[in-house]
Design a protein around this motif. Sequence first.
Motif: not given
Length: 718
Positions: A531-538, A582-585
Amino acid sequence: MILLWAFAATTTLTAALKKFDFDTQYDNMGLQTAAVLDAIQKERTAAADHSPKFAEQTQYTDGTVTAFRTAAFSEETQDAMDDLSKTQVSALDDAFGTLTGLRGKVAADASSVQIIDEYSTIVDTVIQLLSGMVSVDDVSAYRNSNAVIHVLSSHDLMLREAALIGALPTGGKLDNAGRMAFSGWADSRDKFFRLGIATLDEDLRAKVTEFADSEPFGRYVQLEGQIRNGGINAGKTGATSAQWQQAVANVEPAWYANMGAVSVMLDEQIAPVGDQIMLRFYAAGGIGLIAVIASLLLSVRFARSMTGDLRVLERAAHTLADERLPEVVARLRAGENIDVSLAEQPLPGGARTKEVGSVADAFATVQHTAVDVAIGEARLRRSIGRVFVNLSWRSQGLLQRQLQLLDTMERRASSPEELDDLFKLDHLTTRMRRHAEGLVILSGEPTVRAFDHPVPIEDVVRAAIGEVEDYTRVEPAVARSSSVTGAVVADVIHLLAELIENATVFSPPGTEVLVKAEAVANGLAVEVIDRGLGLYPDQLAELNRRLAEPPEFDLADSDRLGLFVVARLAARHGIRVALQPSAYGGTTAVVLIPSGLTVQDAPSRPAVNAPRSAPPPSPAVMAAPERRPVPLAAPARAADNRFEPDATPEQAGRLPRRRKQQSMAPQLRTETTPPPVEDDFEEPDPESSRALMSSLQYGWARGRDGQGDDPTDERNRP
């Protein structure tokens, strides 16, 4: 070659066309221009003197102007003119239009200086047209032609002086305006004359100098100077009108004659120039074209010969770059020993041109160097891999002994604080062992840990969670449906531990990391959800590309060792790993274990030599600086079930004691006898201690004697 010939032919053709245009202009209006110049000069003299012949002279001038206009504006002459010549002819035609008004001023008794100046404006325009007609591509002829124009201008200035003096009455004197005009004309006449002599060639200069040294010209110059300095009819020693008119009468015919002779000599000089222009045109256009055709034929023949050799060399170079070198590199990476001489393929020789042969030799040198460098790089990689393996075996041996020592110390610990510290050290040691196993994976060698039976997926997930530092934040959600074959259990645990460790590192400490496992059509799927900040698409696309196609290990890219370890383990067993939002970002890591590595409904059985835990996590699989976790307090979780108080009433109130292998799954435990409950430590007898020390001494002696057998085999170390 064709461009060179075209340039030469165009240049000579341009010169020839200019010659034709010059000849056309000179033939059509050269004589008419000279006649107009003479008529205007005579009309100027008659107008200044108010001569009775002025009307007759104007009629003559009109006739010459009409003839000039007819010749200058004819279609043939206009086609031969350039833009500058057309402009000059138009300007002269406009000047001729001022004659009517100028003649009216003469009838109105305008001053002699004004009349001479306005007629001289028309004369200057005619001389400019004559200078523009001098366009010959020969430096000497062009310079001599301009010098003759300067001498002609000097002669016209002499005629202006004569017209001004001739307009004076008998014994009359020049007023201030007349003296200023005379002095200016005299200065200009002298400058033009000297400039013309200075720029002429030697033979032409000699002809003009002969006239300049003559007695009539000398007398004229003498009187000109006296009038300029003291005026005319000023006294007994000054120049008189009669003397001046006599001097002009003597010098003018001689000047005309001299200019005519110089013009003839100049024509004789220009004539060969025209012939040379035409000769160069014929040579460049005809002979040059023949040379171009011959060179084209030779070039085609030479090109065919060279093209054949280059095609053979090109095929050999493509074979080297597309087949031979990749094959050599692949064999070297596979661990084969290749001889440089056998790996190289000789390039085809026998080239018909020396240059192509030199290129073939250069390609052969490049091939030798490339193969040599590839072999050297492969040897270097193998050496680095052996260093990694040796370091890992050394570390694992020491860590295994440390784990055994910690296990003994845990049994003897008497206080909860000491026992808690020992458990933390135990967990840190197992993480260090996983880090040591990462070195083995980086070197391309298989890991030492192995299982001889399938292990249920829930136990594999639980073991992977146990190898993570922040394991209290990980929540498993596993349905017992299948097991993992024993040969890949250790690697799957390592792979999942790397992904779970990454999820805990790059998510806030207060959040939960969910691990789900379930059977799917193609095998077994494990999801690690943070449930972290996620990654950029690239960034996500780049990481998935590396996981799908593991790159060669780069020592300079040490920040992504976890990614490389996961990709290498996945590629080794055909496991697919993909990252997705993920669904949590945060980020979800999906691990698909193929059906060939799983067993459905495997029975539970104890593990053989199950690992206690794992080394510390490698650097994060996904290096994303923007996802640095913020230190927060970990959520409270259930008490660790590895510590249980004894159940008997007699032992109530005593310190909790750790049960060996209590934290492991039942299938991973070994059949061992539980430690006795008693706290007393049984001292060994002296005979056993002596026997143990003798055995150790004997083992040390054998180890020192056998060091030369296989010093690199770290598995034989204690």
